[in-house]
Design a protein around this motif. Structure first.
Motif, PDB file in Angstrom:
ATOM      1  N   LYS A 197       0.831  -1.196   0.000  1.00 37.21           N
ATOM      2  CA  LYS A 197       0.000   0.000   0.000  1.00 37.21           C
ATOM      3  C   LYS A 197       0.873   1.256   0.000  1.00 37.21           C
ATOM      4  O   LYS A 197       0.586   2.230  -0.701  1.00 37.21           O
ATOM      5  N   VAL A 201       1.000   4.512  -2.472  1.00 34.82           N
ATOM      6  CA  VAL A 201       0.862   5.893  -1.996  1.00 34.82           C
ATOM      7  C   VAL A 201       2.009   6.741  -2.555  1.00 34.82           C
ATOM      8  O   VAL A 201       1.803   7.825  -3.115  1.00 34.82           O
ATOM      9  N   LEU A 210      -3.187   5.992 -10.509  1.00 37.01           N
ATOM     10  CA  LEU A 210      -3.387   4.676  -9.886  1.00 37.01           C
ATOM     11  C   LEU A 210      -3.792   3.628 -10.922  1.00 37.01           C
ATOM     12  O   LEU A 210      -3.467   2.457 -10.792  1.00 37.01           O
ATOM     13  N   ASN A 243     -13.427  -1.159  -0.636  1.00 38.46           N
ATOM     14  CA  ASN A 243     -13.249   0.248  -1.033  1.00 38.46           C
ATOM     15  C   ASN A 243     -11.965   0.893  -0.526  1.00 38.46           C
ATOM     16  O   ASN A 243     -11.906   2.112  -0.385  1.00 38.46           O
ATOM     17  N   ASP A 244     -10.936   0.082  -0.257  1.00 35.59           N
ATOM     18  CA  ASP A 244      -9.612   0.651   0.010  1.00 35.59           C
ATOM     19  C   ASP A 244      -8.974   0.899  -1.370  1.00 35.59           C
ATOM     20  O   ASP A 244      -8.367   0.017  -1.970  1.00 35.59           O
ATOM     21  N   ARG A 245      -9.163   2.115  -1.848  1.00 36.28           N
ATOM     22  CA  ARG A 245      -8.824   2.406  -3.250  1.00 36.28           C
ATOM     23  C   ARG A 245      -7.365   2.152  -3.581  1.00 36.28           C
ATOM     24  O   ARG A 245      -7.028   1.762  -4.702  1.00 36.28           O
ATOM     25  N   LEU A 246      -6.501   2.415  -2.603  1.00 36.71           N
ATOM     26  CA  LEU A 246      -5.071   2.280  -2.898  1.00 36.71           C
ATOM     27  C   LEU A 246      -4.638   0.820  -3.007  1.00 36.71           C
ATOM     28  O   LEU A 246      -3.530   0.532  -3.419  1.00 36.71           O
ATOM     29  N   MET A 247      -5.516  -0.113  -2.617  1.00 38.52           N
ATOM     30  CA  MET A 247      -5.210  -1.529  -2.839  1.00 38.52           C
ATOM     31  C   MET A 247      -5.926  -2.047  -4.088  1.00 38.52           C
ATOM     32  O   MET A 247      -5.732  -3.202  -4.467  1.00 38.52           O
TER      33      MET A 247
END
Lengths: 322, 271
Positions: A197, A201, A210, A243-247
């Motif tokens: 993650k 970032v 992304l 909904n953990d967008r960065l994953m």
């Protein structure tokens, strides 16, 4: 409400959609492009949410003949390993690879220390030999990769290749190159979901989109850490769907590389006669590793043995055709 | 955590003035600020300075103004059915979604608002209030919660759209109340499967007290540990947001990374 409705999971997140390769309309020269990601549910559960666009099967091509590959694998590939262009052609035309993963192994100081310009010439030759998208992978030495991959990035500008890898400690050079030349990027995090993650970032902090990122959480073969890879990928996918967008980015697995490290794949029939025919054993090891990782949520699987790549494609077809 | 930003409310001076003067800019600016700070939905309350006869028109104006800048769900904050219907109708134009904020457990009111929730496919906040006022004990709050869930089922409103609010009273009015609310949150979550959402209007807790932000963020974290999944609060309070994001991490709801605070804000800005 039916029982099936009750059993359905409701996810709030989706995996981003990534296209590798640029056709003429997109300013490149590829005849086919690969689009992965986009899943809105767990693998092979199309009733839960949108299934992924496709699961891509890539095949590895080295820029120098591999010296220590076991006999059964080397025999299956044959003479093409002498030329990256010929090897890539065989992968696409004979064995059906969706894309090529070009390993710039010869740029490693212990493997010939090829120059960035030599590596770029190889990249061009493979791009000319095949019209599928290209993954360009360095030698995994950060300083050398920074030199080599930035030149290769320029040489392939506009082809929307997938370049790798960047890590938590070494990402700025390659991110800048990929931004400038329109490529996609692989973020490496060795079996560590927190670092995975963090890499995403850091890379996006530099303005990298992304939806041009792929995660490589390193791969463990059957019997050699497969369950660690599986659980990390599964956990990442569950977080992304929550909904953990960065994953929420597609995942790549280096299946061939890891499966063919296993003793069970490498040992000859003479060394271990009780273990069965070496011509089949390694292939099965690679297929078993790949099919397990399909279930964990993998988007691009990089294979070595032609038969294993073909069997994986058949498996994916069977699992996705209802 | 699902955050409903509380700042578009006529009780705040600048928003109250803007509503009276029909000045869009402060309202739209506040909508955008809250969303970029992490709000998932925006509460819309015309306040009490608008004369009663003009409240429907004021609600329509306020919702329209916010809808010009965002498609985010809008929480229509009003006790009257006519104003509520007007707000919902405007908020749901063009596929937008809304939350009814709020109904009580009083039978006559509950039925009217639940029918509105069904008609607009809207979320609905159900307060722990009935004919006798605010329910003081966990048992009484639970009884009203069950009544609200039963009404949702009767009216074909999915439980996923129901937000039970145990009502948090100011700390300096009843210091035993926060503990009762924590107990209630845990039990609300066991009322049905799937469980209803549980929401609180956080800022009410610290009304009239000193150290308001500290009280708010301390209780938010405690309530999250008890099962709270939605909060109506000020998303512009950075320390509150940091505490909330950290609590989600400690509850294993999100994945840690060294930059987890900026990761939260970055992911919210991507929405």
């Amino acid at each position: 409400m039916t029982l099936l409705d009750t059993a359905k999971e409701r996810w709030s997140g989706t995996i981003s959609t990534l296209t590798i390769g640029a056709d003429a309309a997109a300013g490149g020269t590829r005849k086919s492009v690969v689009t992965v990601g986009g899943a809105g549910g767990l693998p092979f559960a199309p009733f839960d949410g949108a299934p992924p666009h496709s699961i891509a099967v890539a095949m590895e091509v080295w820029d120098c003949p591999p010296e220590d590959w076991p006999r059964s694998l080397a025999d299956a590939l044959g003479d093409v390993v002498a030329s990256p262009a010929e090897w890539a052609k065989a992968c696409v035309e004979k064995w059906g690879a969706d894309l090529i993963c070009l390993r710039l192994a010869s740029t490693h100081p212990d493997q010939g220390d090829a120059s960035p310009q030599e590596a770029a010439a190889t990249v061009r030759s493979v791009l000319e030999a095949v019209d599928v998208p290209l993954i360009i992978w360095g030698c995994d030495l950060p300083d050398k990769d920074n030199l080599v991959l930035s030149v290769c990035s320029q040489a392939a500008a506009g082809e929307r290749c997938l370049l790798g890898t960047v890590t938590e400690d070494n990402y700025k050079t390659l991110v800048a190159s990929c931004l400038a030349d329109g490529h996609c990027l692989i973020g490496l995090s060795p079996i560590d979901i927190n670092i995975a993650k963090q890499v995403n970032v850091l890379v996006t902090d530099m303005g990298f989109p992304l939806d041009r990122l792929v995660m490589y959480q390193t791969t463990g073969a059957l019997g050699y850490g497969l369950e660690y890879t599986y659980s990390i990928q599964e956990r990442g996918r569950l977080a992304a769907l929550g909904n953990d967008r960065l994953m929420g980015v597609p995942v790549i697995c280096m299946v061939g590389q890891e499966a063919w490290r296993a003793k069970e794949a490498r040992a000859t029939s003479e060394e271990l006669p009780g273990w069965g025919d070496e011509g089949e054993r390694g292939v099965y090891w690679e297929i078993a590793t790949a099919t397990a990782l399909l279930q964990a949520g993998s988007d691009i699987l990089v294979m070595r043995h032609p038969k294993a790549a073909q069997a994986l494609k058949t498996t994916i077809d069977r699992l996705t055709t209802v | 955590m699902y955050v409903i930003g509380e700042r578009i409310n006529g009780m705040f001076k600048n928003i109250g003035n803007a509503i009276l003067a029909k000045d869009k800019a402060p309202v739209q600016e506040m909508a955008e600020k809250q969303l970029s700070a992490g709000a998932d939905a925006l509460d819309i309350n015309v306040g009490t300075r608008v004369p009663k006869s003009e409240r429907i028109a004021a609600m329509e104006w306020l919702v329209d103004v916010v809808r010009e800048v965002t498609k985010a769900p809008l929480s229509i904050d009003n006790p009257g059915p006519s104003t509520m219907r007007a707000g919902l109708a405007r908020a749901c134009v063009g596929g937008g979604t809304a939350i009814i904020n709020s109904t009580t457990g009083r039978a006559d009111k509950l039925d009217v608002f639940m029918k509105l929730a069904h008609e607009f496919d809207a979320g609905i906040v159900g307060l722990s209030i009935d004919e006798n006022g605010v329910a003081p004990s966990a048992d009484e709050k639970l009884e009203i919660g069950m009544r609200i869930i039963a009404s949702a089922m009767e009216n074909d409103v999915p439980i996923e759209n129901v937000f039970l609010d145990p009502i948090i009273l100011p700390l300096n009015v009843d210091q035993a109340a926060p503990g009762i609310v924590l107990e209630t949150i845990t039990q609300f979550k066991m009322l049905s499967d799937p469980a209803p959402h549980v929401v609180i209007g956080l800022s009410n807790l610290s009304q009239g007290a000193s150290e308001r932000p500290l009280i708010n963020r301390t209780f938010l974290v405690m309530a999250m540990a008890a099962g709270l999944d939605t909060s109506i609060h000020d998303p512009l309070d950075d320390e509150l947001t940091n505490a909330m994001v950290t609590a989600e991490l400690l509850l294993n709801k999100t994945i840690y990374s060294n930059s987890y605070l900026s990761a939260y804000r970055k992911s919210k800005q991507m929405e």
